[in-house]
Design a protein around this motif. Structure first.
Motif, PDB file in Angstrom:
ATOM      1  N   LEU A  31       0.826  -1.214   0.000  1.00  0.00           N
ATOM      2  CA  LEU A  31       0.000   0.000   0.000  1.00  0.00           C
ATOM      3  C   LEU A  31       0.855   1.257   0.000  1.00  0.00           C
ATOM      4  O   LEU A  31       0.489   2.254  -0.608  1.00  0.00           O
ATOM      5  N   GLY A  32       2.005   1.193   0.660  1.00  0.00           N
ATOM      6  CA  GLY A  32       2.898   2.344   0.706  1.00  0.00           C
ATOM      7  C   GLY A  32       3.462   2.712  -0.651  1.00  0.00           C
ATOM      8  O   GLY A  32       3.771   3.864  -0.919  1.00  0.00           O
ATOM      9  N   LEU A  54      -2.636   2.436   5.944  1.00  0.00           N
ATOM     10  CA  LEU A  54      -2.048   3.593   5.263  1.00  0.00           C
ATOM     11  C   LEU A  54      -1.424   4.522   6.294  1.00  0.00           C
ATOM     12  O   LEU A  54      -1.958   4.672   7.399  1.00  0.00           O
ATOM     13  N   ASN A  55      -0.319   5.163   5.937  1.00  0.00           N
ATOM     14  CA  ASN A  55       0.226   6.141   6.880  1.00  0.00           C
ATOM     15  C   ASN A  55      -0.771   7.295   6.986  1.00  0.00           C
ATOM     16  O   ASN A  55      -1.587   7.510   6.082  1.00  0.00           O
ATOM     17  N   PRO A  56      -0.753   8.028   8.104  1.00  0.00           N
ATOM     18  CA  PRO A  56      -1.785   9.037   8.340  1.00  0.00           C
ATOM     19  C   PRO A  56      -1.962  10.063   7.215  1.00  0.00           C
ATOM     20  O   PRO A  56      -3.090  10.405   6.862  1.00  0.00           O
ATOM     21  N   GLU A  83      -2.196   1.897  11.774  1.00  0.00           N
ATOM     22  CA  GLU A  83      -2.010   3.265  12.232  1.00  0.00           C
ATOM     23  C   GLU A  83      -3.143   3.698  13.156  1.00  0.00           C
ATOM     24  O   GLU A  83      -4.299   3.338  12.955  1.00  0.00           O
ATOM     25  N   LYS A  84      -2.788   4.489  14.139  1.00  0.00           N
ATOM     26  CA  LYS A  84      -3.779   5.076  15.029  1.00  0.00           C
ATOM     27  C   LYS A  84      -3.804   6.581  14.769  1.00  0.00           C
ATOM     28  O   LYS A  84      -2.862   7.282  15.095  1.00  0.00           O
ATOM     29  N   LEU A  85      -4.864   7.020  14.137  1.00  0.00           N
ATOM     30  CA  LEU A  85      -5.006   8.444  13.867  1.00  0.00           C
ATOM     31  C   LEU A  85      -5.461   9.138  15.143  1.00  0.00           C
ATOM     32  O   LEU A  85      -6.263   8.594  15.899  1.00  0.00           O
ATOM     33  N   GLY A  86      -4.976  10.329  15.377  1.00  0.00           N
ATOM     34  CA  GLY A  86      -5.305  11.060  16.593  1.00  0.00           C
ATOM     35  C   GLY A  86      -6.626  11.808  16.515  1.00  0.00           C
ATOM     36  O   GLY A  86      -7.315  11.789  15.493  1.00  0.00           O
ATOM     37  N   PRO A  87      -6.971  12.472  17.604  1.00  0.00           N
ATOM     38  CA  PRO A  87      -8.243  13.201  17.665  1.00  0.00           C
ATOM     39  C   PRO A  87      -8.360  14.312  16.617  1.00  0.00           C
ATOM     40  O   PRO A  87      -9.457  14.602  16.146  1.00  0.00           O
TER      41      PRO A  87
END
Length: 105
Positions: free
Chosen positions: A18-19, A45-47, A90-94
């Protein structure tokens, strides 16, 4: 190839693939995926790419991704994975959540 890597739960290779895939190449592959697999692909996917990809989606897919924002939304895919493999997602932030909500409208 994306579907095959998803089916095999080969998340390291999928993240790598995917990158190197252009966002435009991902869009037609995306349409064939079931919702849970869409969430997994988005979270691999990266943020920056994830937010760029999100921008070009229709309302239904944006809504799916917004509803599946929490890391636990893909638990059926990750619960049996070792911690190192779970960390690939990935963990996307608020701030990303707020931006996704803004772009939904």
């Amino acid at each position: 190839m994306i579907a095959e890597l998803l089916a095999a739960a080969d998340y390291p290779r999928l993240k790598s693939r995917l990158g190197g895939l252009a966002i435009e190449e991902l869009r037609p592959l995306w349409e064939a995926l079931p919702p849970l697999k869409k969430l997994a692909v988005f979270k691999l996917l990266n943020p920056e790419r994830a937010m760029s990809f999100y921008e070009g989606l229709g309302f239904d897919d944006k809504y799916l991704l917004l509803c599946g924002f929490e890391p636990g939304s893909i638990a059926p895919l990750t619960e049996d994975l070792p911690p190192g493999r779970r960390a690939l997602f990935e963990k996307l932030g608020p701030d990303a959540y707020q931006e996704m909500l803004r772009r939904l409208a």
